[in-house]
Design a protein around this motif. Sequence first.
Motif, PDB file in Angstrom:
ATOM      1  N   LEU A 160       0.838  -1.195   0.000  1.00  9.70           N
ATOM      2  CA  LEU A 160       0.000   0.000   0.000  1.00  9.70           C
ATOM      3  C   LEU A 160       0.872   1.243   0.000  1.00  9.70           C
ATOM      4  O   LEU A 160       1.710   1.426   0.890  1.00  9.70           O
ATOM      5  N   VAL A 161       0.698   2.108  -0.986  1.00 12.81           N
ATOM      6  CA  VAL A 161       1.378   3.394  -1.071  1.00 12.81           C
ATOM      7  C   VAL A 161       0.341   4.477  -0.812  1.00 12.81           C
ATOM      8  O   VAL A 161      -0.766   4.430  -1.366  1.00 12.81           O
ATOM      9  N   ALA A 162       0.689   5.470   0.020  1.00  9.23           N
ATOM     10  CA  ALA A 162      -0.295   6.485   0.399  1.00  9.23           C
ATOM     11  C   ALA A 162       0.350   7.852   0.517  1.00  9.23           C
ATOM     12  O   ALA A 162       1.449   8.004   1.059  1.00  9.23           O
ATOM     13  N   GLY A 163      -0.362   8.871   0.009  1.00  2.00           N
ATOM     14  CA  GLY A 163       0.037  10.253   0.172  1.00  2.00           C
ATOM     15  C   GLY A 163       1.260  10.637  -0.630  1.00  2.00           C
ATOM     16  O   GLY A 163       1.578  10.046  -1.658  1.00  2.00           O
ATOM     17  N   GLY A 164       1.964  11.646  -0.142  1.00  2.00           N
ATOM     18  CA  GLY A 164       3.182  12.108  -0.787  1.00  2.00           C
ATOM     19  C   GLY A 164       3.034  13.465  -1.434  1.00  2.00           C
ATOM     20  O   GLY A 164       2.017  14.161  -1.256  1.00  2.00           O
ATOM     21  N   TYR A 165       4.068  13.795  -2.198  1.00  2.00           N
ATOM     22  CA  TYR A 165       4.159  15.149  -2.753  1.00  2.00           C
ATOM     23  C   TYR A 165       4.697  15.084  -4.169  1.00  2.00           C
ATOM     24  O   TYR A 165       5.557  14.258  -4.494  1.00  2.00           O
ATOM     25  N   ASN A 166       4.204  15.987  -5.022  1.00  2.00           N
ATOM     26  CA  ASN A 166       4.730  16.217  -6.368  1.00  2.00           C
ATOM     27  C   ASN A 166       4.062  17.467  -6.907  1.00  2.00           C
ATOM     28  O   ASN A 166       2.996  17.398  -7.515  1.00  2.00           O
ATOM     29  N   SER A 167       4.665  18.616  -6.611  1.00  2.00           N
ATOM     30  CA  SER A 167       4.080  19.916  -6.976  1.00  2.00           C
ATOM     31  C   SER A 167       2.717  20.119  -6.335  1.00  2.00           C
ATOM     32  O   SER A 167       1.929  20.958  -6.772  1.00  2.00           O
ATOM     33  N   GLY A 168       2.438  19.348  -5.340  1.00  2.00           N
ATOM     34  CA  GLY A 168       1.168  19.403  -4.618  1.00  2.00           C
ATOM     35  C   GLY A 168       1.061  18.179  -3.739  1.00  2.00           C
ATOM     36  O   GLY A 168       1.831  17.223  -3.876  1.00  2.00           O
ATOM     37  N   LEU A 169       0.135  18.207  -2.813  1.00  2.00           N
ATOM     38  CA  LEU A 169      -0.017  17.121  -1.847  1.00  2.00           C
ATOM     39  C   LEU A 169      -1.069  16.129  -2.319  1.00  2.00           C
ATOM     40  O   LEU A 169      -2.058  16.501  -2.950  1.00  2.00           O
ATOM     41  N   PHE A 170      -0.860  14.854  -1.971  1.00  2.00           N
ATOM     42  CA  PHE A 170      -1.773  13.790  -2.397  1.00  2.00           C
ATOM     43  C   PHE A 170      -2.500  13.182  -1.201  1.00  2.00           C
ATOM     44  O   PHE A 170      -1.918  12.963  -0.145  1.00  2.00           O
ATOM     45  N   ASP A 171      -3.779  12.864  -1.428  1.00  2.00           N
ATOM     46  CA  ASP A 171      -4.511  12.007  -0.502  1.00  2.00           C
ATOM     47  C   ASP A 171      -4.717  10.627  -1.119  1.00  2.00           C
ATOM     48  O   ASP A 171      -5.241   9.721  -0.483  1.00  2.00           O
ATOM     49  N   SER A 172      -4.268  10.457  -2.353  1.00  2.00           N
ATOM     50  CA  SER A 172      -4.497   9.212  -3.090  1.00  2.00           C
ATOM     51  C   SER A 172      -3.642   8.070  -2.555  1.00  2.00           C
ATOM     52  O   SER A 172      -2.610   8.273  -1.925  1.00  2.00           O
ATOM     53  N   ALA A 173      -4.108   6.849  -2.836  1.00  2.00           N
ATOM     54  CA  ALA A 173      -3.407   5.635  -2.424  1.00  2.00           C
ATOM     55  C   ALA A 173      -3.537   4.602  -3.531  1.00  2.00           C
ATOM     56  O   ALA A 173      -4.494   4.614  -4.306  1.00  2.00           O
ATOM     57  N   GLU A 174      -2.574   3.705  -3.595  1.00  2.00           N
ATOM     58  CA  GLU A 174      -2.625   2.635  -4.589  1.00  2.00           C
ATOM     59  C   GLU A 174      -1.949   1.386  -4.049  1.00  2.00           C
ATOM     60  O   GLU A 174      -1.192   1.428  -3.076  1.00  2.00           O
ATOM     61  N   LEU A 175      -2.253   0.259  -4.695  1.00  2.00           N
ATOM     62  CA  LEU A 175      -1.794  -1.051  -4.245  1.00  2.00           C
ATOM     63  C   LEU A 175      -0.956  -1.725  -5.330  1.00  2.00           C
ATOM     64  O   LEU A 175      -1.356  -1.759  -6.495  1.00  2.00           O
ATOM     65  N   TYR A 176       0.182  -2.293  -4.919  1.00  2.00           N
ATOM     66  CA  TYR A 176       1.010  -3.082  -5.832  1.00  2.00           C
ATOM     67  C   TYR A 176       0.740  -4.555  -5.598  1.00  2.00           C
ATOM     68  O   TYR A 176       0.758  -5.033  -4.461  1.00  2.00           O
ATOM     69  N   ASN A 177       0.453  -5.287  -6.684  1.00  2.00           N
ATOM     70  CA  ASN A 177       0.206  -6.722  -6.622  1.00  2.00           C
ATOM     71  C   ASN A 177       1.443  -7.463  -7.122  1.00  2.00           C
ATOM     72  O   ASN A 177       1.744  -7.431  -8.313  1.00  2.00           O
ATOM     73  N   PRO A 178       2.214  -8.122  -6.236  1.00  2.00           N
ATOM     74  CA  PRO A 178       3.431  -8.804  -6.663  1.00  2.00           C
ATOM     75  C   PRO A 178       3.185  -9.925  -7.673  1.00  2.00           C
ATOM     76  O   PRO A 178       4.079 -10.249  -8.465  1.00  2.00           O
ATOM     77  N   SER A 179       1.995 -10.519  -7.658  1.00  2.00           N
ATOM     78  CA  SER A 179       1.700 -11.616  -8.584  1.00  2.00           C
ATOM     79  C   SER A 179       1.569 -11.145 -10.023  1.00  2.00           C
ATOM     80  O   SER A 179       1.935 -11.854 -10.959  1.00  2.00           O
ATOM     81  N   THR A 180       1.051  -9.933 -10.204  1.00  2.00           N
ATOM     82  CA  THR A 180       0.841  -9.404 -11.552  1.00  2.00           C
ATOM     83  C   THR A 180       1.829  -8.314 -11.923  1.00  2.00           C
ATOM     84  O   THR A 180       1.950  -7.955 -13.096  1.00  2.00           O
ATOM     85  N   GLY A 181       2.519  -7.749 -10.920  1.00  2.00           N
ATOM     86  CA  GLY A 181       3.452  -6.663 -11.179  1.00  2.00           C
ATOM     87  C   GLY A 181       2.762  -5.371 -11.570  1.00  2.00           C
ATOM     88  O   GLY A 181       3.349  -4.524 -12.251  1.00  2.00           O
ATOM     89  N   THR A 182       1.525  -5.197 -11.134  1.00  2.00           N
ATOM     90  CA  THR A 182       0.749  -4.018 -11.504  1.00  2.00           C
ATOM     91  C   THR A 182       0.235  -3.281 -10.274  1.00  2.00           C
ATOM     92  O   THR A 182       0.164  -3.844  -9.179  1.00  2.00           O
ATOM     93  N   TRP A 183      -0.126  -2.011 -10.486  1.00  2.00           N
ATOM     94  CA  TRP A 183      -0.696  -1.156  -9.443  1.00  2.00           C
ATOM     95  C   TRP A 183      -2.162  -0.892  -9.750  1.00  2.00           C
ATOM     96  O   TRP A 183      -2.536  -0.743 -10.918  1.00  2.00           O
ATOM     97  N   ILE A 184      -2.980  -0.805  -8.716  1.00  2.00           N
ATOM     98  CA  ILE A 184      -4.365  -0.378  -8.869  1.00  2.00           C
ATOM     99  C   ILE A 184      -4.650   0.681  -7.806  1.00  2.00           C
ATOM    100  O   ILE A 184      -4.118   0.623  -6.697  1.00  2.00           O
TER     101      ILE A 184
END
Length: 464
Positions: A162-186
Amino acid sequence: MASTTVYLWLSFMIITQIVGEDIRSEEMSVIPDAKFQCANTTCLPFISVITTDIRNCQFACLGQSQCTAATFHRSTSNCELFDNMLNQNGNMLADVDATSMNVISGTRFPPELTTTTTTTSTTKTTSTTTTTTAIQHWAMTGNMSVARYYYTASTLSNGSVLVAGGYNSGLFDSAELYNPSTGTWITTGSMSVPRYVHTATALANGLVLVAGGGSIGGCLNTAELYNPSTGTWTMTGNMSVARYYHTASTLANGLVLVAGGTDDGFSYFNSAELYNPSTTTWTITGSMSIARYIPTASTLSNGLVLVAGGYTGSSYLNSAELYNSSTGTWTTTRSMNVGRSYHTASTLANGLVLVAGGSNGATLNSAELYNPSTGNWTTTGNMNVARSFHSASTLPNGLVLVTGGYASGYLNSTELYDPSTGTWTTTRSMNVARYIQTASKLANGSVLVAGGSNGAALNSAELY
């Protein structure tokens, strides 16, 4: 009486591994079209991982020091690793979908891998010899949907990250999940509040606690919980102090200890507080002897929490102190040899804590070890490259992988610390130079490095 016989078509695999001047070899016997019957419970696999082929299943076994045997199932790509076979070779079952392997001697998987595998197979009518070469490396995996740094990454009980928050020219409330079985993020549910330089702690109940951080309008005392089952966030009790650049540590009693930090870059805290997942409330606990932000915090095998280094706003600290959850108090312990911040701290299999790199006005390549039994720090081998804002991961084989960071520029170099020799070995470089990235250990033994910055925020991710 009808009977079924499993004819053992044995392949003997000799693996020679060369690490600088250090040469090691390992030998495995391979039994195609067969799996272990496992007549007793000690024969059950201690872990199952997904690998692309038999060779990577072999490497997965060699990467786990306790692995003595493995079975690869072709149809599912499932690799079962065993640590106690108790002479199960006589109890084999025919299975055309499976290939089984026994480690004959040595299971240690050394650092930088130049691996030559020679396999010779014989039956009554055929004889084949194949040679393959594999080099431990970094492989790009799926990109995050958002480029970000100063975020958090948490490995969930289901194996996702689970990845959450962070910064890039603005602040994020978004989150995403990495699936090691597929190598993809959702993408998953967004936090209630955008935040960066916060902490994220995986709780025993499977939820993830996010606390504090910087946000629009100032520093936060709010906290929220992520539920992997629903993919949603809910607000929980507020901390007594708004803070970021703090530490968060899980205690043996299940509570979460938050300590130190700053609220605006001018006020620095020595205060600490405890989150109780059962009551979803925070309580004040004893304060550290020194206000500090950007230190490291390590939970020791004796249950104490070691906080080391950090910055006061005017000086870099070499001091360290221990939190005792039984008394709710801090005691000073011996100081590090070098004051530092933006460093890493890694708990080793032998119970020692490795502190590496960081900055004290100059970027450091020095490293030192804390011994909880004596309370002493001792210097150990220097890294090959001075670095701060890097990441560090303790691997299943006991080595520590240090990645990226910043010195006079952004780094893609990586190196491995061997506790048995006290030395560092340069390993393969990442594909992308980055600092302020995260590094997450996956169930299959790989390390996922994601995001960060190299002058521009990154959404790329790669696997070691």
